[in-house]
Scaffold this motif. Sequence first.
Motif, PDB file in Angstrom:
ATOM      1  N   PHE A 134       0.836  -1.190   0.042  1.00 25.84           N
ATOM      2  CA  PHE A 134      -0.105  -0.185  -0.030  1.00 25.84           C
ATOM      3  C   PHE A 134       0.785   1.443   0.066  1.00 25.84           C
ATOM      4  O   PHE A 134       0.764   2.171  -0.722  1.00 25.84           O
ATOM      5  N   ILE A 135       2.051   1.192   0.521  1.00 27.34           N
ATOM      6  CA  ILE A 135       2.835   2.312   0.827  1.00 27.34           C
ATOM      7  C   ILE A 135       3.640   2.606  -0.557  1.00 27.34           C
ATOM      8  O   ILE A 135       3.653   3.588  -1.060  1.00 27.34           O
ATOM      9  N   ALA A 136       4.199   1.560  -1.153  1.00 32.88           N
ATOM     10  CA  ALA A 136       4.506   1.604  -2.730  1.00 32.88           C
ATOM     11  C   ALA A 136       3.387   2.258  -3.704  1.00 32.88           C
ATOM     12  O   ALA A 136       3.740   3.131  -4.515  1.00 32.88           O
ATOM     13  N   HIS A 137       2.328   1.695  -3.636  1.00 31.44           N
ATOM     14  CA  HIS A 137       1.238   2.275  -4.330  1.00 31.44           C
ATOM     15  C   HIS A 137       1.060   3.899  -4.166  1.00 31.44           C
ATOM     16  O   HIS A 137       1.141   4.883  -4.870  1.00 31.44           O
ATOM     17  N   ALA A 138       1.020   4.215  -2.813  1.00 37.08           N
ATOM     18  CA  ALA A 138       0.779   5.665  -2.387  1.00 37.08           C
ATOM     19  C   ALA A 138       2.063   6.488  -3.082  1.00 37.08           C
ATOM     20  O   ALA A 138       1.994   7.529  -3.473  1.00 37.08           O
ATOM     21  N   CYS A 139       3.382   5.898  -2.761  1.00 41.32           N
ATOM     22  CA  CYS A 139       4.375   6.492  -3.496  1.00 41.32           C
ATOM     23  C   CYS A 139       4.295   6.823  -5.061  1.00 41.32           C
ATOM     24  O   CYS A 139       4.641   7.929  -5.553  1.00 41.32           O
ATOM     25  N   GLY A 143       3.570  10.393  -6.521  1.00 38.61           N
ATOM     26  CA  GLY A 143       4.919  10.648  -7.583  1.00 38.61           C
ATOM     27  C   GLY A 143       4.343  11.100  -8.904  1.00 38.61           C
ATOM     28  O   GLY A 143       4.678  12.204  -9.475  1.00 38.61           O
ATOM     29  N   ALA A 144       3.333  10.319  -9.481  1.00 40.36           N
ATOM     30  CA  ALA A 144       2.624  10.699 -10.756  1.00 40.36           C
ATOM     31  C   ALA A 144       1.783  12.233 -10.500  1.00 40.36           C
ATOM     32  O   ALA A 144       1.917  13.058 -11.201  1.00 40.36           O
ATOM     33  N   TYR A 145       1.039  12.298  -9.490  1.00 42.23           N
ATOM     34  CA  TYR A 145       0.327  13.481  -9.259  1.00 42.23           C
ATOM     35  C   TYR A 145       1.315  14.577  -9.063  1.00 42.23           C
ATOM     36  O   TYR A 145       0.972  15.798  -9.845  1.00 42.23           O
ATOM     37  N   LEU A 146       2.520  14.432  -8.462  1.00 43.99           N
ATOM     38  CA  LEU A 146       3.125  15.534  -8.311  1.00 43.99           C
ATOM     39  C   LEU A 146       4.073  15.923  -9.683  1.00 43.99           C
ATOM     40  O   LEU A 146       4.526  16.837 -10.275  1.00 43.99           O
ATOM     41  N   TYR A 205       7.632  -2.763 -14.846  1.00 40.88           N
ATOM     42  CA  TYR A 205       7.145  -1.419 -15.523  1.00 40.88           C
ATOM     43  C   TYR A 205       8.079  -0.342 -14.848  1.00 40.88           C
ATOM     44  O   TYR A 205       8.681   0.467 -15.538  1.00 40.88           O
ATOM     45  N   TYR A 206       8.048  -0.380 -13.545  1.00 38.44           N
ATOM     46  CA  TYR A 206       8.857   0.800 -12.636  1.00 38.44           C
ATOM     47  C   TYR A 206      10.356   0.611 -12.978  1.00 38.44           C
ATOM     48  O   TYR A 206      11.106   1.349 -12.896  1.00 38.44           O
ATOM     49  N   SER A 207      10.685  -0.931 -12.911  1.00 35.53           N
ATOM     50  CA  SER A 207      12.033  -0.987 -13.145  1.00 35.53           C
ATOM     51  C   SER A 207      12.488  -0.451 -14.396  1.00 35.53           C
ATOM     52  O   SER A 207      13.677   0.072 -14.497  1.00 35.53           O
ATOM     53  N   GLY A 208      11.618  -0.660 -15.649  1.00 41.74           N
ATOM     54  CA  GLY A 208      11.972  -0.002 -16.919  1.00 41.74           C
ATOM     55  C   GLY A 208      12.112   1.443 -16.803  1.00 41.74           C
ATOM     56  O   GLY A 208      13.117   1.984 -17.101  1.00 41.74           O
ATOM     57  N   PHE A 209      11.207   2.010 -15.804  1.00 39.12           N
ATOM     58  CA  PHE A 209      11.491   3.479 -15.933  1.00 39.12           C
ATOM     59  C   PHE A 209      12.285   4.004 -14.954  1.00 39.12           C
ATOM     60  O   PHE A 209      13.124   5.017 -15.401  1.00 39.12           O
ATOM     61  N   GLY A 229       1.494   6.901 -16.429  1.00 39.58           N
ATOM     62  CA  GLY A 229       1.161   5.742 -16.985  1.00 39.58           C
ATOM     63  C   GLY A 229       1.047   4.458 -15.774  1.00 39.58           C
ATOM     64  O   GLY A 229       0.256   3.662 -15.771  1.00 39.58           O
ATOM     65  N   GLY A 230       2.064   4.411 -15.038  1.00 38.52           N
ATOM     66  CA  GLY A 230       2.441   3.648 -14.039  1.00 38.52           C
ATOM     67  C   GLY A 230       1.398   3.709 -13.164  1.00 38.52           C
ATOM     68  O   GLY A 230       0.711   2.819 -12.418  1.00 38.52           O
ATOM     69  N   ALA A 231       1.015   5.075 -12.674  1.00 37.10           N
ATOM     70  CA  ALA A 231      -0.134   5.182 -11.671  1.00 37.10           C
ATOM     71  C   ALA A 231      -1.328   4.571 -12.117  1.00 37.10           C
ATOM     72  O   ALA A 231      -2.154   4.032 -11.454  1.00 37.10           O
ATOM     73  N   LEU A 232      -1.652   4.856 -13.431  1.00 39.33           N
ATOM     74  CA  LEU A 232      -2.946   4.472 -14.065  1.00 39.33           C
ATOM     75  C   LEU A 232      -3.195   2.899 -13.760  1.00 39.33           C
ATOM     76  O   LEU A 232      -3.952   2.270 -13.810  1.00 39.33           O
TER      77      LEU A 232
END
Lengths: 257, 265
Positions: A134-139, A143-146, A205-209, A229-232
């Motif tokens: 859950f914390i990872a998802h929040a980050c 992150g996407a929002y910011l 996906y995030y590893s790629g990013f 894209g990751g956040a979506l």
Amino acid sequence: MYETLISLCFPINSFYIATLFYVASLTFFFLSREGLAKSFLGLGLIVHTISEISGRFLMWPYCNMFAEPFFLPWCFSAISFILILSRKEKDGLSIIPLVVIFSISAILFSEGYYSSFSLKSKSIFSHIFHLFNFIAHACFLSGAYLAIYTIFKNKKKDIPHHMVIWGFAFCCMAGASGMLWNYMGWSDTISWNHYYFHSVAIWFYYSGFLHLHLLRKWDLKKGAWVILGGALLVLYFDYLPQIGGIHLPGVFDVNLY
Amino acid sequence: MWEFSGRWDISVWLLFGAAVDLMIGSAVMKQHEYVFSSLSRLTLQEWTGTYGMGNLNITWWFYLSILLLFLLAVNTFVCTTNGVIVLLKRFSSMSKQVFFLRFSIHIMHISFILVLAGHLVSHVAGVNLPNNILQKNGTISVCSPNFKVGLKDMKIEFEKETRFKTLEGDVKDVSAILSFADSKMCVQEKLISVNRPAWFEGFSFHLDDFSPKSEGSKREPYIKLTIKKDPGVSLQVAGVAFFSIGLSVYLFSVIRSRFNRDRET
């Protein structure tokens, strides 16, 4: 089912109170009264923390595996507070709308506040896995929002990328804990269901990013769209199923608990 | 060839490729979970011979993911080898902090290869014996007549006066004492319960199911064990442990350099 969960009234009611504080904080943020916005955010965070701890205490040792809609706003307000304390006040305050949106969406769209009471959820690895996930998802989401916020404000900032790095770190720790939990409970380190595979897909996906970002191959603007894209993906694969998919709003009745 | 297989852009393409493939796989899996859930009890080669090749329209993404992960492992290996050689050559000219920061990334990469190798070994060379039902004082043989496991005792606790009335009378905890006897007639007793397997002679014994599940039931008590020999799990755990070390060193170095920079400004 519902009439029996009476003691969960306390965490739910305190969640409502925390949401009220968050809404007050947002109002003062829009009125440019930053001091009051911070104070109400802090109050909301304290009450929300009490809600989270009491909810988990009541269910202990069972793990409330579907508590993400209620836990995400806590993570966002904690991130906001950490940014404020680390002298990134504007970025911290800019997260307040996210805190309010997710708090209200938990009230209007979440299908309930209950645990599955599965025997296999009674594992410390299950608790660590879910919390870190859950914390990872929040980050990832903040992150996407910011990232989008900084694009619209035409600023170049590293904070969204740092959020993703922390999100990825928590995602890895969640993965390690999930692996151990799965091995202890089901005798295999892989859980052969679609939840596991979409989580691994998000990790790749995030590893790629991160490879693109850390090798400095893309500029911040291009990177921001990848973070979005990751956040979506997180919202579609993890958040939406936990609030029961897209459906009409309806405040869930605390008296049922 | 060596230089080509270690290119950074290939790793990015492979990572995003694996992400897309697994997302498609997740969607396919949701519709056909039974095809893939069998992988928890069959080895990869057994599964290929039964479910895998017979349902290629459903399983193609899984084979593609194996191919992508293999290429990614090769790419990671070449990249890491090149990176470590360069890092060691420049060791004397860089600060310790920079060295550890860069080296931590290579530790994570090597750990990733270890985890992938562990998964492959687990699902190719593992032995999986599901659905072993044991009644009290009953014994079964595992792989050879000399290796025996028996259920010495079992205890089921039920929820009483719980704050959640729906749980009243449900199982709170279950545990069993297993007795193991090997070819040397050495007998050992071990406790198992939900989320707590027992290990003996390289095999792990997991409590899969049990009975009775309600108080006052007149059914004969039994437990159902999944017995596994998983030579890859230690590789996976080692990979995860090294990855955690690499990640911790990386985060620590980043936080420290940021702290120093803030202090200077």
